[in-house]
Design a protein around this motif. Structure first.
Motif, PDB file in Angstrom:
ATOM      1  N   MET A   1       0.832  -1.208   0.000  1.00  0.00           N
ATOM      2  CA  MET A   1       0.000   0.000   0.000  1.00  0.00           C
ATOM      3  C   MET A   1       0.863   1.252   0.000  1.00  0.00           C
ATOM      4  SD  MET A   1      -3.379  -0.892   2.313  1.00  0.00           S
ATOM      5  CE  MET A   1      -2.600  -1.685   3.709  1.00  0.00           C
ATOM      6  N   GLU A   2       1.977   1.234   0.738  1.00  0.00           N
ATOM      7  CA  GLU A   2       2.890   2.383   0.734  1.00  0.00           C
ATOM      8  C   GLU A   2       3.535   2.572  -0.628  1.00  0.00           C
ATOM      9  OE1 GLU A   2       5.636   1.780   3.904  1.00  0.00           O
ATOM     10  OE2 GLU A   2       4.123   1.996   5.471  1.00  0.00           O
ATOM     11  N   ALA A   3       3.821   1.443  -1.313  1.00  0.00           N
ATOM     12  CA  ALA A   3       4.429   1.531  -2.645  1.00  0.00           C
ATOM     13  C   ALA A   3       3.448   2.151  -3.651  1.00  0.00           C
ATOM     14  CB  ALA A   3       4.848   0.140  -3.113  1.00  0.00           C
ATOM     15  N   ILE A   4       2.179   1.800  -3.544  1.00  0.00           N
ATOM     16  CA  ILE A   4       1.162   2.374  -4.431  1.00  0.00           C
ATOM     17  C   ILE A   4       1.010   3.871  -4.167  1.00  0.00           C
ATOM     18  CG2 ILE A   4      -1.310   2.380  -4.978  1.00  0.00           C
ATOM     19  CD1 ILE A   4      -1.260  -0.653  -4.470  1.00  0.00           C
TER      20      ILE A   4
ATOM     21  N   THR B   1      -0.183  -3.415  -7.528  1.00  0.00           N
ATOM     22  CA  THR B   1      -0.097  -2.787  -8.852  1.00  0.00           C
ATOM     23  C   THR B   1       0.690  -1.490  -8.762  1.00  0.00           C
ATOM     24  OG1 THR B   1      -2.228  -1.688  -8.479  1.00  0.00           O
ATOM     25  CG2 THR B   1      -2.267  -3.806  -9.629  1.00  0.00           C
ATOM     26  N   GLY B   2       1.675  -1.464  -7.851  1.00  0.00           N
ATOM     27  CA  GLY B   2       2.479  -0.268  -7.654  1.00  0.00           C
ATOM     28  C   GLY B   2       3.558  -0.095  -8.714  1.00  0.00           C
TER      29      GLY B   2
ATOM     30  N   HIS C   1      13.004  -1.086  -7.994  1.00  0.00           N
ATOM     31  CA  HIS C   1      14.089  -0.753  -8.917  1.00  0.00           C
ATOM     32  C   HIS C   1      15.128  -1.873  -8.935  1.00  0.00           C
ATOM     33  CE1 HIS C   1      17.299   1.467 -10.933  1.00  0.00           C
ATOM     34  NE2 HIS C   1      16.396   2.385 -11.252  1.00  0.00           N
ATOM     35  N   ALA C   2      15.708  -2.104 -10.097  1.00  0.00           N
ATOM     36  CA  ALA C   2      16.669  -3.206 -10.264  1.00  0.00           C
ATOM     37  C   ALA C   2      17.852  -3.079  -9.320  1.00  0.00           C
ATOM     38  CB  ALA C   2      17.154  -3.242 -11.718  1.00  0.00           C
ATOM     39  N   ARG C   3      18.291  -1.862  -9.021  1.00  0.00           N
ATOM     40  CA  ARG C   3      19.456  -1.698  -8.139  1.00  0.00           C
ATOM     41  C   ARG C   3      19.132  -2.015  -6.683  1.00  0.00           C
ATOM     42  NH1 ARG C   3      18.124   3.818  -9.091  1.00  0.00           N
ATOM     43  NH2 ARG C   3      17.301   4.825  -7.212  1.00  0.00           N
TER      44      ARG C   3
ATOM     45  N   GLY D   1       7.047  -0.376 -13.039  1.00  0.00           N
ATOM     46  CA  GLY D   1       5.891   0.231 -13.688  1.00  0.00           C
ATOM     47  C   GLY D   1       4.639  -0.617 -13.666  1.00  0.00           C
ATOM     48  N   LYS D   2       4.757  -1.895 -13.254  1.00  0.00           N
ATOM     49  CA  LYS D   2       3.591  -2.787 -13.270  1.00  0.00           C
ATOM     50  C   LYS D   2       3.256  -3.387 -11.908  1.00  0.00           C
ATOM     51  CE  LYS D   2       3.740  -4.067 -18.143  1.00  0.00           C
ATOM     52  NZ  LYS D   2       3.705  -5.184 -19.123  1.00  0.00           N
TER      53      LYS D   2
END
Length: 299
Positions: A196-199, A224-225, A229-231, A273-274
């Motif tokens: 929820m924080e990520a969204i 669905t946030g 990130h890859a790093r 992004g997804k």
């Protein structure tokens, strides 16, 4: 590493056989063959040493992470007695003062800020304490669908306030496991709140799902946030690593340890992004409790 060692000994045996043949009958190009085999042996030895150094570094990093968690465990006991008790008293007095001060008074705003900061401190202390008492509950037979429904009910009001849809995806058949339900619920709540924080303020969906996978059961927390990130992905389970401005970096480390204490594993799949999905894999068969679980049950 094992494959390199086998090739090394195979080439060494080949060199010895070639030398033995040379003693009885001259072998065309013997010196060149010997030189080629020696170069191969030297290259394999270098590769073997490099692999050993990499493995040693990985073991040292794993040991360092374990030592970090043990250090936090020792700190947590001291924090509980030295900070939490007086802080509870301060919170109580602030609440009493808030009742006597009208909401329109300027001091009412200051009291509200102090209460919110104390709640934040309380949350941080609770996370530290969770490290030291991860396996503190009794093993029980639990119906996982019911546990997910209860967890969803606890999170529903928070999701409504954020404007986030909270959904359940449960199988038709009942799934029961023997585990420590408090720890599992703690992990689900932590992952759902992270989702929820990520969204954030944008509308989105968090889904708690349950799947039967034969010998194991898989619980999923999907959002669905914006994704991870890859790093950051290789380090999200490291203690104290966080991308949040106010985070402690212990939530995912604690969650991973709780699931491993219950005989399972915690994995993540993300797409920038997804969204992100965390997978909690738990064995269906009763597992032998670890030493920390056994000690807590004996108490």
């Amino acid at each position: 590493m094992l494959r390199i060692s086998k090739m090394f000994y195979f080439l060494l045996i080949a060199l010895m056989l070639l030398t033995g043949c040379q003693l009885y009958r001259p072998v065309p190009g013997y010196l060149y063959l010997c030189l080629f085999l020696l170069l191969l042996l030297f290259a394999l030895r270098l590769q073997s040493d490099r692999s050993a150094r990499i493995m040693q570094r990985e073991l040292e990093l794993a040991l360092r992470r374990t030592e970090q968690l043990e250090t936090v465990s020792q700190m947590a006991a001291s924090v509980a007695h030295e900070v939490r008790n007086p802080m509870t008293s301060v919170q109580g007095f602030l609440q009493l003062m808030s009742r006597d001060i009208p909401s329109e008074h300027a001091h009412a705003m200051y009291l509200k800020v102090m209460e919110e900061d104390l709640k934040r401190i309380s949350t941080i202390i609770t996370e530290y304490l969770n490290v030291s008492r991860i396996s503190g509950g009794m093993l029980e037979e639990v119906e996982l669908g019911e546990l997910l429904q209860n967890t969803c009910a606890l999170l529903q009001s928070e999701a409504n306030l954020r404007g986030i849809a909270l959904t359940l995806d449960l199988p038709a058949d009942s799934l029961r496991l023997t585990l420590e339900p408090g720890g599992l619920k703690q992990v689900l709540i932590n992952l759902a709140r992270n989702a929820m924080e990520a969204i954030g303020e944008s509308s989105g969906t968090v889904t708690l799902a349950l799947e039967d996978r034969g010998n194991t059961v898989c619980l999923k927390v999907k959002d669905t946030g914006p994704g991870i990130h890859a790093r950051d992905l290789p380090r999200i389970f490291n203690p104290f690593y966080t991308t949040k401005a106010t985070g402690t970096g212990l939530g995912l480390a604690i969650s991973k340890r709780i699931i491993e204490e219950q005989g399972g594993s915690l994995a993540v799949q993300t797409e920038e992004g997804k969204g992100t999905t965390f997978f909690l894999h738990l064995p269906k068969h009763p597992f032998p409790p670890s030493d920390s679980v056994r000690r807590s049950v004996e108490k």
